[in-house]
Design a protein around this motif. Structure first.
Motif, PDB file in Angstrom:
ATOM      1  N   SER A 164       0.811  -1.224   0.000  1.00 11.02           N
ATOM      2  CA  SER A 164       0.000   0.000   0.000  1.00 11.02           C
ATOM      3  C   SER A 164       0.838   1.265   0.000  1.00 11.02           C
ATOM      4  O   SER A 164       0.445   2.272  -0.602  1.00 11.02           O
ATOM      5  CB  SER A 164      -0.921   0.015   1.225  1.00 11.02           C
ATOM      6  N   THR A 175      -8.325   1.834   5.012  1.00 10.99           N
ATOM      7  CA  THR A 175      -9.304   0.757   5.191  1.00 10.99           C
ATOM      8  C   THR A 175      -8.686  -0.566   4.780  1.00 10.99           C
ATOM      9  O   THR A 175      -7.717  -0.617   4.020  1.00 10.99           O
ATOM     10  CB  THR A 175     -10.563   0.991   4.331  1.00 10.99           C
ATOM     11  N   MET A 176      -9.293  -1.650   5.244  1.00  8.08           N
ATOM     12  CA  MET A 176      -8.836  -2.967   4.831  1.00  8.08           C
ATOM     13  C   MET A 176      -9.074  -3.168   3.342  1.00  8.08           C
ATOM     14  O   MET A 176      -8.281  -3.843   2.668  1.00  8.08           O
ATOM     15  CB  MET A 176      -9.551  -4.049   5.642  1.00  8.08           C
ATOM     16  N   ASP A 177     -10.134  -2.602   2.802  1.00 11.46           N
ATOM     17  CA  ASP A 177     -10.378  -2.721   1.361  1.00 11.46           C
ATOM     18  C   ASP A 177      -9.232  -2.131   0.563  1.00 11.46           C
ATOM     19  O   ASP A 177      -8.800  -2.705  -0.444  1.00 11.46           O
ATOM     20  CB  ASP A 177     -11.688  -2.008   0.986  1.00 11.46           C
ATOM     21  N   ARG A 178      -8.721  -0.981   0.980  1.00  8.24           N
ATOM     22  CA  ARG A 178      -7.593  -0.370   0.273  1.00  8.24           C
ATOM     23  C   ARG A 178      -6.330  -1.217   0.424  1.00  8.24           C
ATOM     24  O   ARG A 178      -5.556  -1.367  -0.529  1.00  8.24           O
ATOM     25  CB  ARG A 178      -7.340   1.044   0.804  1.00  8.24           C
ATOM     26  N   LEU A 187      -6.172  -4.468   0.883  1.00  3.77           N
ATOM     27  CA  LEU A 187      -6.318  -5.685   0.084  1.00  3.77           C
ATOM     28  C   LEU A 187      -6.233  -5.385  -1.405  1.00  3.77           C
ATOM     29  O   LEU A 187      -5.692  -6.185  -2.182  1.00  3.77           O
ATOM     30  CB  LEU A 187      -7.644  -6.369   0.415  1.00  3.77           C
ATOM     31  N   ALA A 188      -6.754  -4.234  -1.830  1.00  2.00           N
ATOM     32  CA  ALA A 188      -6.665  -3.862  -3.253  1.00  2.00           C
ATOM     33  C   ALA A 188      -5.212  -3.732  -3.676  1.00  2.00           C
ATOM     34  O   ALA A 188      -4.830  -4.144  -4.781  1.00  2.00           O
ATOM     35  CB  ALA A 188      -7.413  -2.559  -3.496  1.00  2.00           C
ATOM     36  N   ASN A 219      -3.601  -7.340  -3.727  1.00  2.00           N
ATOM     37  CA  ASN A 219      -4.070  -8.244  -4.783  1.00  2.00           C
ATOM     38  C   ASN A 219      -3.972  -7.655  -6.180  1.00  2.00           C
ATOM     39  O   ASN A 219      -4.191  -8.354  -7.174  1.00  2.00           O
ATOM     40  CB  ASN A 219      -5.533  -8.637  -4.513  1.00  2.00           C
TER      41      ASN A 219
END
Length: 456
Positions: A272, A439-442, A444-445, A448
């Motif tokens: 990230s 955020t966890m979404d960011r 993980l994006a 992945n």
């Protein structure tokens, strides 16, 4: 001193190149408030650059944040105070209307992009107000910033962005000229177009060290330089135990404000926030020579995806950096690289003769490079800072990932983090752009997605 014994922790090197800003170190540069580490504190901040210092300043000096209890704060820095990216930047306080803002508009909608642009403008005004109210000696100059386009393809790519944003209120301050007049208006040789709006330049090291001095004078802050953090764990009583090479500190809350180095202690941010090296120079004119006066600061779009940044200094010298187009292909020189003791080989001669070949009237100025240095920035996968509570890590917060653009972003973000701590306010209620929230979404994006995201 910062040690290289824990290189897997992404620690700064011991012997960085010397930026012009630090040729006369501040008395607090290598300061330790106490000979030994304090055993406990309420808040521990990792990193004594803009993010860490602005947070600690607002925690103990922020009159409009509120909170009734006095906090004890420790700020740890692996090297000297303000020796990282903040103390190595180009001195620009320049809202970036047309770099990432159009990208945000395409991804999150025009309203979210406008919110972020207005936020950067608000940061600019807040810094200007702070410097004037506190009478901070940091060479703040409010001026116009000029973007000069010398490359047709870059200009063609830029024009739709201008058209997309042209109706927004903040664009009233914006001027855009295409054609022959651009070269004479900007002073840049071969300029096909130029734009300008209000911005500022500053002596970044002086600015941050003043804030740090002010925070220390409250008596509630303990600064420990040359104290790298090498681990964080939980104690049985629920507090956090921060491990350093000099001992342990128990704290209620940790703020990760070490930008490009955060993944050393927060490995989930490995994809990230990537440490990326940049290079910057200080150019001077011999006393016996006369050079045209520059009043604007500059972004010069030189090639496809290539740009330089420039500010004139009050003493007549020039700060110039950028040139990433010269070394972008040599990833090992800059990408995921924390060694700011070494210049970037592909571009170390780039600034020789820079003013003579770039600006009208500088041909016989005798301008030459006096200092050249590198710095490590934290570039985020999606071009957005990460601010707020670290997902799934209780009582740990992050303020990092500024993409070489921290000066117009950090101040109000740090103020927001301080409010979250002092008053228990939620991220959504402190007035920060929602897209900045970590955020966890960011996370993980970034994990992945393709390597490098927006960086490469």
């Amino acid at each position: 001193m910062a040690s290289n014994h824990h290189r897997n922790l992404l620690l700064p090197v011991d012997n960085p190149t010397l930026p012009v800003w630090q040729t006369n170190p501040h008395p607090l540069h290598d300061h330790r408030s106490t000979e030994e580490l304090p055993e406990t504190c309420d808040v521990l901040i990792i990193g004594a650059g803009f993010a860490g210092v602005a947070t600690v300043y607002n925690l103990v000096n922020g009159e409009d944040i509120g909170g009734t209890s006095e906090l004890s704060v420790v700020i740890l820095e692996a090297r000297g105070a303000c020796s990282g990216a903040t103390g190595r930047n180009g001195g620009h306080v320049r809202p970036d209307h047309f770099g990432t803002i159009p990208t945000y508009a395409k991804r999150f909608g025009l309203k979210a992009a406008e919110e972020f642009a207005e936020y950067e403008i608000a940061n600019f005004h807040a810094i200007k107000k702070l410097v004037r109210q506190q009478k901070i000696d940091c060479d703040l100059v409010v001026t116009r910033t000029c973007t000069a386009f010398t490359n047709q393809r870059t200009l063609d790519k830029y024009k739709p962005n201008y058209e997309m944003l042209a109706g927004l209120p903040y664009m009233d301050d914006f001027q855009f000229v295409i054609g022959e007049a651009a070269e004479s208006i900007s002073g840049v040789k071969g300029a096909l177009a130029c734009s300008s709006y209000t911005a500022a330049s500053v002596f970044p090291y002086k600015f941050i060290m003043h804030l740090l001095d002010s925070a220390l004078n409250t008596g509630h802050v303990n600064l420990q330089t040359h104290t790298p953090v090498i681990g964080i764990s939980k104690a049985p009583d629920g507090t956090l135990v921060v491990k350093t090479e000099r001992g342990f500190i128990h704290t209620k809350k940790v703020i990760h404000a070490n930008n490009g180095y955060v993944a050393g202690l927060l490995p989930e941010y490995k994809h990230s926030i990537i440490p990326c090296k940049g290079i910057c120079s200080h150019i001077t004119v011999p006393e016996e020579k006369v050079a045209p006066l520059l009043t604007n600061s500059y972004i010069i779009a030189t090639t496809d995806n290539g740009m330089d940044y420039l500010i004139p200094r009050p003493d007549g010298s020039i700060i110039v950096g950028g040139a990433s187009h010269m070394f972008r292909a040599d990833k090992h020189q800059w990408y995921n690289n924390t060694d700011d003791s070494i210049l970037i080989e592909a571009v170390k001669d780039y600034y020789d003769g820079y003013m003579q070949r770039t600006f009208q009237g500088w041909e016989d100025s005798g301008a030459k490079v006096k200092e050249l240095w590198t710095g490590v920035m934290g570039y985020s996968y999606d071009s957005l800072p990460h601010v707020g509570d670290v997902p799934e890590r209780l009582n740990q917060m992050i303020l990092a990932g500024f993409n070489g653009h921290g000066m117009p972003v950090i101040w109000l973000a740090a103020k927001g983090v301080a409010e979250m701590i002092r008053k228990g306010t939620a991220f959504e209620d402190v007035g920060l752009p929602k897209i900045m929230k970590t955020t966890m979404d960011r996370i993980l994006a970034a994990k992945n997605g393709p390597e490098g995201g927006d960086i490469l």
